[in-house]
Enzyme design. Sequence first.
Site, short mmCIF file in Angstrom:
data_model
loop_
_atom_site.label_atom_id
_atom_site.label_comp_id
_atom_site.label_asym_id
_atom_site.label_seq_id
_atom_site.Cartn_x
_atom_site.Cartn_y
_atom_site.Cartn_z
N ASP A 181 25.06 8.24 -27.13
CA ASP A 181 24.69 9.63 -26.90
C ASP A 181 24.17 9.84 -25.47
O ASP A 181 23.35 9.05 -24.99
CB ASP A 181 23.59 9.98 -27.91
CG ASP A 181 23.24 11.46 -27.91
OD1 ASP A 181 24.12 12.28 -28.19
OD2 ASP A 181 22.06 11.79 -27.65
N ASP A 193 26.08 5.86 -34.13
CA ASP A 193 25.78 6.69 -32.98
C ASP A 193 24.46 6.18 -32.40
O ASP A 193 23.45 6.18 -33.10
CB ASP A 193 25.65 8.16 -33.45
CG ASP A 193 25.99 9.15 -32.36
OD1 ASP A 193 25.55 8.94 -31.22
OD2 ASP A 193 26.68 10.15 -32.65
N GLU A 218 28.93 9.09 -24.23
CA GLU A 218 29.01 10.53 -23.97
C GLU A 218 28.44 10.79 -22.58
O GLU A 218 27.32 10.39 -22.29
CB GLU A 218 28.21 11.28 -25.03
CG GLU A 218 28.38 12.80 -24.89
CD GLU A 218 27.26 13.59 -25.54
OE1 GLU A 218 27.49 14.75 -25.89
OE2 GLU A 218 26.14 13.06 -25.70
N HIS A 221 31.21 17.33 -33.16
CA HIS A 221 30.12 18.07 -33.81
C HIS A 221 29.42 19.05 -32.86
O HIS A 221 28.57 19.81 -33.29
CB HIS A 221 29.12 17.08 -34.38
CG HIS A 221 28.44 16.29 -33.29
ND1 HIS A 221 29.12 15.41 -32.48
CD2 HIS A 221 27.17 16.29 -32.85
CE1 HIS A 221 28.28 14.90 -31.60
NE2 HIS A 221 27.09 15.41 -31.80
N ASP A 222 29.72 18.97 -31.55
CA ASP A 222 29.11 19.89 -30.59
C ASP A 222 30.08 20.97 -30.13
O ASP A 222 29.74 21.80 -29.28
CB ASP A 222 28.64 19.13 -29.34
CG ASP A 222 27.53 18.15 -29.64
OD1 ASP A 222 26.73 18.41 -30.56
OD2 ASP A 222 27.45 17.13 -28.93
C1 GLC Z 1 24.48 14.90 -27.56
C2 GLC Z 1 24.83 15.11 -29.00
C3 GLC Z 1 24.24 16.40 -29.44
C4 GLC Z 1 22.75 16.30 -29.31
C5 GLC Z 1 22.34 15.90 -27.89
C6 GLC Z 1 20.92 15.46 -27.84
O1 GLC Z 1 25.02 15.84 -26.74
O2 GLC Z 1 26.21 15.06 -29.17
O3 GLC Z 1 24.60 16.75 -30.74
O4 GLC Z 1 22.16 17.53 -29.63
O5 GLC Z 1 23.10 14.82 -27.41
O6 GLC Z 1 20.78 14.21 -28.44
#
Ligand code: GLC
Length: 577
Positions: free
Chosen positions: A209, A103, A266, A341-342
């Site tokens: 990310d 990641d 993402e 995970h979110d």
């Molecule tokens: C992304 C991750 C999340 C994290 C955020 C800040 O959305 O998936 O878990 O808290 O970025 O890095």
Amino acid sequence: MAQSAIKRAWWKECSIYQIYPASFKDSNGDGIGDIPGIISKLDYIKALGIDIIWSCPIYKSPQVDMGYDISDYKDIYAPYGTVADVEELIKGCHDRGMKFLMDLVVNHTSDQHKWFQEAKSSKDSPYRDWYIWKKPKYDAEGKRQPPNNWGAMWGGSAWEYDEPSDEYYLHLFAPEQPDLNWEHTPVRDAVHDIVRFWLDKGVDGFRLDVINFISKVPELPDAPITRKDQVYQPGDKYFACGPRLHEYLLEIGSILKEYNAFSVGEMPCVQDPKEILKAVAFDRGELNMIFNFEIVDMDIGDEGKFSPRPWTMPILKRIVNKWQNFMIDNDGWNSLYLENHDQSRSVSRWGSDLPEFRTLAAKMFATFLALQSGTVFVYQGQEIGMINIPIERPVSEYKDLETLNAWKELLERHPDDKELQRITHQEIQLKSRDNARTPMQWDTSKYGGFSTAEPWQKENESYKDINAESQAGVKGSVFEYWASILRLRKAHKDIFIYGDFRLLDAEHQDVFAYTRTFEGKTAIIVTNFRKTPVEWTLPEKISLQETNVLVSNYGGISVVGGKASLRPFEAFASFAS
Ligand code: GLC
Ligand code: CA
């Protein structure tokens, strides 16, 4: 698009399994998952039919945001293991014909990273420009204010004041997660160096990310007021998909290409597929695919994540139809996911986790999702139909800062509004990230076989009924159903990976059905999203025979005279004639 022009690629055909390292498997009895724990479960993952494993961040980190705050990109968080353990993990994957993704969190670092420590130490530090610093503003009363009105993702201003230098730094997430300044060339060089460091170690690619936040509109203008209930406003208009995003992505993409590496970015805050296509079109050389947020945001209300919004099947269908057709028609590519995970557990969030329905619902969602066009992502526990935390668990036992901050703010602002508190607790139980972060449920032993010690995050009480041991290799289980769906995609790649997509019955309130077609051969996928039986009329041109059924969560279908009698959460896929 003419199907002869279809561009085939290995990364389109993969199934990916996402691991949350803290909660996957603890090997040494400290209540925290770790890399040797992951290694011990590689055969389990392989048996599901997985090609690529992606682990959430495992780098050195003070863990303010569960490793999404990195203090050293070339070292590993000690409770998870060592760099040598990662090398062994990579080898373990490769030996089994699987790939491994890291990641990459490079929109921001931890405030404990030496770059930030340096930057903060003095305005003259060579690292000062690695982050985004601005002078205060002063309001009519002469009071010091942040440089603009942007809110941080988890409440408050996106700016933190640094007294000694009388400047603020930008943090789109927690104050302990300062945003890097990508305009500054040494920052990009450092990121490229990290990317190469891990690729050289044998990592096969990255999940990137919040990667569409790395380029901000340089003037950092005030955001329009869209949240009248708040002082600070969502600034995504100026930091999501900013002016230099594609230049930066192309730089990364060209390194990835050298290594034939995989990439998924993402990308929150974007609903326009045209914008996304700029990053994922086949010939762009940027990213293979991205995660968009439209499905997982469809039940989020106007007042933030824990405010309710009713969703309907026509809404879900418009979202799926839009992304499916757009990417197929324009040579882009989708990622397919419902959980990570979110996000909370799909069975509880959009189906039913009642004991009589949850197995059916888990299989229904697998059928709905994984036969669409795109690369499939399965989140740990999804393959056994894990469910949300029970409503009886008080918010004080949750761990995630997003939930805790939101709850604290609510109690401060509405101390006496018990009804609002009740609704918000309900929404937290429905959507909190903690739901995905309870320990993986391996067996019926104490703590679900995750650890011999009390886990860092309390186990979900459902482990006695829902666990891997009772499912892997066991006919009729959610695990084996997922495995059969992943096999099906590969057995009929032309249809399920490269075929066209057509949504059926866009306005139907209960049934999600679609076809996939390749050179005249058609498969139909039918799913009932309800706990009640539903009658559904097949399209006139399509007829079904029991012998053509490819997969079915009831072990057979009931179609008479063009009408399907669908049982609760029934799902099937079948060749059509
Ligand atoms: C992304 C991750 C999340 C994290 C955020 C800040 O959305 O998936 O878990 O808290 O970025 O890095
Ligand atoms: Ca451990």
